[in-house]
Structure formats: structure tokens, C-alpha cells
Design a protein around this motif. Structure first.
Motif, PDB file in Angstrom:
ATOM      1  N   GLU A 130       0.795  -1.297  -0.029  1.00  0.00           N
ATOM      2  CA  GLU A 130       0.096   0.056  -0.033  1.00  0.00           C
ATOM      3  C   GLU A 130       0.931   1.339  -0.015  1.00  0.00           C
ATOM      4  O   GLU A 130       0.499   2.287  -0.572  1.00  0.00           O
ATOM      5  CB  GLU A 130      -1.008  -0.109   1.186  1.00  0.00           C
ATOM      6  CG  GLU A 130      -2.004  -0.928   1.009  1.00  0.00           C
ATOM      7  CD  GLU A 130      -3.046  -1.186   2.040  1.00  0.00           C
ATOM      8  OE1 GLU A 130      -4.002  -1.665   2.141  1.00  0.00           O
ATOM      9  OE2 GLU A 130      -2.371  -1.268   3.361  1.00  0.00           O
ATOM     10  N   TYR A 131       1.912   1.280   0.731  1.00  0.00           N
ATOM     11  CA  TYR A 131       2.767   2.383   0.676  1.00  0.00           C
ATOM     12  C   TYR A 131       3.354   2.642  -0.520  1.00  0.00           C
ATOM     13  O   TYR A 131       3.291   3.770  -1.047  1.00  0.00           O
ATOM     14  CB  TYR A 131       4.059   2.255   1.895  1.00  0.00           C
ATOM     15  CG  TYR A 131       3.711   2.672   3.215  1.00  0.00           C
ATOM     16  CD1 TYR A 131       2.996   3.797   3.587  1.00  0.00           C
ATOM     17  CD2 TYR A 131       4.109   1.617   4.310  1.00  0.00           C
ATOM     18  CE1 TYR A 131       2.727   4.011   5.044  1.00  0.00           C
ATOM     19  CE2 TYR A 131       3.840   1.887   5.429  1.00  0.00           C
ATOM     20  CZ  TYR A 131       3.301   3.003   5.732  1.00  0.00           C
ATOM     21  OH  TYR A 131       2.981   3.395   7.152  1.00  0.00           O
ATOM     22  N   ARG A 132       3.782   1.514  -1.256  1.00  0.00           N
ATOM     23  CA  ARG A 132       4.378   1.656  -2.748  1.00  0.00           C
ATOM     24  C   ARG A 132       3.242   2.152  -3.527  1.00  0.00           C
ATOM     25  O   ARG A 132       3.502   2.912  -4.341  1.00  0.00           O
ATOM     26  CB  ARG A 132       4.769   0.557  -3.298  1.00  0.00           C
ATOM     27  CG  ARG A 132       6.204  -0.035  -2.664  1.00  0.00           C
ATOM     28  CD  ARG A 132       6.719  -1.168  -3.595  1.00  0.00           C
ATOM     29  NE  ARG A 132       7.629  -1.819  -2.800  1.00  0.00           N
ATOM     30  CZ  ARG A 132       7.661  -2.797  -1.995  1.00  0.00           C
ATOM     31  NH1 ARG A 132       6.563  -3.556  -2.156  1.00  0.00           N
ATOM     32  NH2 ARG A 132       8.687  -3.452  -1.181  1.00  0.00           N
ATOM     33  N   THR A 148       7.961  -1.632  11.914  1.00  0.00           N
ATOM     34  CA  THR A 148       6.499  -1.714  12.126  1.00  0.00           C
ATOM     35  C   THR A 148       5.973  -0.156  12.780  1.00  0.00           C
ATOM     36  O   THR A 148       6.712   0.200  13.864  1.00  0.00           O
ATOM     37  CB  THR A 148       6.332  -2.792  13.160  1.00  0.00           C
ATOM     38  OG1 THR A 148       6.539  -3.884  12.774  1.00  0.00           O
ATOM     39  CG2 THR A 148       4.680  -2.947  13.555  1.00  0.00           C
ATOM     40  N   THR A 149       4.839   0.222  12.637  1.00  0.00           N
ATOM     41  CA  THR A 149       4.469   1.687  13.013  1.00  0.00           C
ATOM     42  C   THR A 149       3.439   1.207  14.447  1.00  0.00           C
ATOM     43  O   THR A 149       2.636   0.522  14.224  1.00  0.00           O
ATOM     44  CB  THR A 149       3.760   2.356  12.126  1.00  0.00           C
ATOM     45  OG1 THR A 149       4.425   2.507  11.011  1.00  0.00           O
ATOM     46  CG2 THR A 149       2.951   3.681  12.771  1.00  0.00           C
ATOM     47  N   GLN A 150       4.110   2.011  15.628  1.00  0.00           N
ATOM     48  CA  GLN A 150       3.381   1.816  16.691  1.00  0.00           C
ATOM     49  C   GLN A 150       2.621   3.075  16.959  1.00  0.00           C
ATOM     50  O   GLN A 150       3.332   3.941  16.759  1.00  0.00           O
ATOM     51  CB  GLN A 150       4.240   1.292  17.776  1.00  0.00           C
ATOM     52  CG  GLN A 150       5.393   0.207  17.652  1.00  0.00           C
ATOM     53  CD  GLN A 150       4.634  -0.938  17.743  1.00  0.00           C
ATOM     54  OE1 GLN A 150       3.401  -1.112  18.302  1.00  0.00           O
ATOM     55  NE2 GLN A 150       5.125  -2.178  17.541  1.00  0.00           N
ATOM     56  N   GLU A 174       4.776   5.333  19.046  1.00  0.00           N
ATOM     57  CA  GLU A 174       5.862   6.214  18.316  1.00  0.00           C
ATOM     58  C   GLU A 174       5.105   7.333  17.783  1.00  0.00           C
ATOM     59  O   GLU A 174       5.668   8.445  17.557  1.00  0.00           O
ATOM     60  CB  GLU A 174       6.365   5.122  17.288  1.00  0.00           C
ATOM     61  CG  GLU A 174       7.273   5.810  15.976  1.00  0.00           C
ATOM     62  CD  GLU A 174       7.481   4.629  15.086  1.00  0.00           C
ATOM     63  OE1 GLU A 174       8.649   4.861  14.257  1.00  0.00           O
ATOM     64  OE2 GLU A 174       6.797   3.640  15.001  1.00  0.00           O
ATOM     65  N   VAL A 175       3.848   7.072  17.302  1.00  0.00           N
ATOM     66  CA  VAL A 175       3.110   8.104  16.580  1.00  0.00           C
ATOM     67  C   VAL A 175       2.877   9.194  17.417  1.00  0.00           C
ATOM     68  O   VAL A 175       3.060  10.371  17.354  1.00  0.00           O
ATOM     69  CB  VAL A 175       2.046   7.810  16.168  1.00  0.00           C
ATOM     70  CG1 VAL A 175       0.890   8.609  15.604  1.00  0.00           C
ATOM     71  CG2 VAL A 175       1.991   6.599  14.945  1.00  0.00           C
ATOM     72  N   LEU A 176       2.458   8.912  18.899  1.00  0.00           N
ATOM     73  CA  LEU A 176       2.332   9.872  19.997  1.00  0.00           C
ATOM     74  C   LEU A 176       3.760  10.768  20.103  1.00  0.00           C
ATOM     75  O   LEU A 176       3.424  11.948  20.423  1.00  0.00           O
ATOM     76  CB  LEU A 176       1.439   9.325  20.953  1.00  0.00           C
ATOM     77  CG  LEU A 176       0.338   8.936  20.835  1.00  0.00           C
ATOM     78  CD1 LEU A 176      -0.219   8.113  22.188  1.00  0.00           C
ATOM     79  CD2 LEU A 176      -0.603   9.754  20.169  1.00  0.00           C
TER      80      LEU A 176
END
Ligand code: HPA
Length: 274
Positions: A198-200, A245-247, A250-252
Motif C-alpha cells: 500500500e505504501y508503494r 512496524t508503526t506503533q 511512536e506516533v504520539l
């Protein structure tokens, strides 16, 4: 809640209960950005739960308060937290808080979100202005009872993200020593973060950032003739060929760091232009 309260719009309820409330700027604070509201002077904090027809956010980092107060001498209203479609809200429910601010007469809508970076030139912690979007939500923004004026503005061909406000924001940023990039935001339904494929795909489609919000709010404001300024805080940059992996934590964390610059820009814009 009284039966009577159910009949009136959230904006009418706010006017009845807070007669002095007449915000000029409406601000939507995305993931982890809620404590921007601490910079609002003389705050009145109203939990979404108290306001008839307001939804209540169910995600960490979104507290669910309307904060009324002032930035400098300008009355503002900040939505501390938003309701996403992936939480199960309808489009109409999720837009009710912003719709109320528009009905109260805000003259500028400032949106913010935490987003994944797709453009490899972006870095985590960077603030990027949104200058266009790709609507990957597949929702028709046509709710009949969102705002009394809604239907009459359907044919408008405004630019969704107001170019004049964008260039004012770039100027305000540069006065703070910050170079404000802009880019295209792609909205997905979520709540899952993207796969490598999806990112691609999204990169090839021309997206610079990806997130799960903002586009319906921008469209609502545009339809109702209110200029929109929107910012993403890039929390994680996608590298589909060396994926991590996105957590949510991490976003916060990243959105915390970018807050200072976002806050500085907004305060300076409001001081200068209202
Ligand atoms: N994808 C979608 N939404 C997000 C992301 C992401 O990588 N990061 C923060 N919000």
C-alpha cells in the motif's frame, strides 16, 4: 440529557449555554496534539459527552473536549480529539463537532493530524502543510442535516486548502526559522497502518502523507465556504523496502516534538491576521 436538548443543534446548545461563545477560528487537534489547548487563554473546557449529538473519541491521544478561549485577543474553539470513521462513527457523527464550530461562525478552520510520511524527503517529527488530498475513504459527503447551508454550496469549486492561508503559514513558519513543506495527504479508513504494497501504491498515486482523517473535515469546511488550513505531523516515514512496524506510541511521541512548531505558527498566524 433533557429531551429538549436532543432537538437543538450542538451549536444552538453551545450558544444557549455559553452565550459569549463566538469563535473566529476553529482548530481540530489530531493524535497527540491535544495539549495545544494548554496555550489557549481563559479556557472553558466542555467534554464532548456534555454536548448533545457530539460523538466521543475512543482512541488514545484524543481526549474529547471542546476548549473555548482566546489566542491573543482572538476567540478560538479547539476540538481536542476527533472521531474517526474506523471507530464506527458515521460520517455525519464524526463531523458534528466541526460542523458546530462552522455553525458558530468560525472564519478559518485549522486542521491537524498525525500522518505517515510517504515522501522519502520527509522526516519523522516534521510539520507539513496539506495542499491537496486523495480521498481514499470512498464516502459521499452529502449528509442532509449537517448544516443549514450545506446543500446550497454543493457546486462550489473552491480549492479545498486555501492557497492564501497556506502562504501565510509558510511565511509565519519562516519567521520562526522553519521551512514549511507542503504535500498531498491521502486518507484511508484505517485503523490498520499500511502494508508495504500500500505504501508503494500510494507513493505512485502521488501521496506525500497518509492518515485516517482530515479529508472529510476539509471538504465540509470548503463546502460551507470556510477557508481551511491543514497540517500533518509526520510521525513515521514509510520505507517499504526496509520496513519497520508503526506503533501508536511512536506516533504520539513524534507528534509531541512537532507540537512546538505547529503551536508557534498558529499563534503567530492568528495574532497577525485576526
Ligand atoms: N499510516 C496511517 N496513518 C498514520 C500513520 C501511517 O503510517 N502514521 C500516523 N498516522
Amino acid at each position: 440529557m433533557l429531551d429538549q436538548e436532543k432537538q437543538i443543534s450542538p451549536a444552538q446548545w453551545l450558544k444557549a449555554n455559553y452565550p459569549e461563545c463566538s469563535p473566529k477560528v476553529g482548530i481540530v487537534l489530531g493524535s497527540g496534539l491535544g495539549d495545544f489547548a494548554d496555550s489557549i487563554a481563559n479556557p472553558t473546557t466542555i467534554p464532548f459527552q456534555r454536548i448533545p449529538s457530539f460523538p466521543n473519541p475512543r482512541v488514545a491521544g484524543h481526549s474529547g473536549n471542546l476548549v473555548l478561549g482566546q489566542l491573543g485577543s482572538t476567540q478560538v474553539a479547539a476540538l481536542q480529539g476527533r472521531c474517526h470513521l474506523y471507530e464506527g462513527w458515521s460520517l455525519e457523527q464524526s463531523l458534528a463537532p466541526l460542523n458546530a464550530l462552522i455553525e458558530l461562525g468560525v472564519e478559518l478552520v485549522i486542521l491537524s493530524n498525525a500522518a505517515g510520511g510517504i515522501n522519502p524527503r520527509f522526516q519523522s517529527g516534521q510539520v507539513v502543510a496539506i495542499d491537496s488530498h486523495i480521498d481514499w475513504l470512498f464516502q459521499s459527503l452529502n449528509p442532509p442535516n449537517l448544516h443549514p447551508l450545506g446543500a446550497s454550496f454543493l457546486g462550489r469549486t473552491h480549492k479545498t486548502y486555501d492557497p492564501a492561508w497556506l502562504s501565510r503559514a509558510q511565511k509565519a513558519a519562516s519567521e520562526l526559522g522553519y521551512s514549511l513543506a507542503s504535500g498531498t495527504y491521502l486518507a484511508t479508513l484505517g485503523p490498520n497502518y499500511e502494508t508495504r504494497a500500500e505504501y508503494r501504491a500510494f507513493a505512485r498515486m502521488g501521496a506525500d502523507m497518509v492518515g485516517m482523517s482530515t479529508v472529510p473535515e476539509a471538504l465540509l469546511a470548503m463546502r460551507l465556504g470556510v477557508p481551511v488550513l491543514a497540517f500533518s505531523i509526520v510521525t513515521n516515514v514509510a520505507n517499504p523496502d526496509a520496513p519497520t512496524t508503526t506503533q501508536h506510541t511512536e506516533v504520539l511521541e513524534w507528534s509531541n516534538k512537532a507540537k512546538t512548531i505547529l503551536q508557534g505558527m498558529i499563534v503567530s498566524l492568528i495574532r497577525k491576521h485576526f
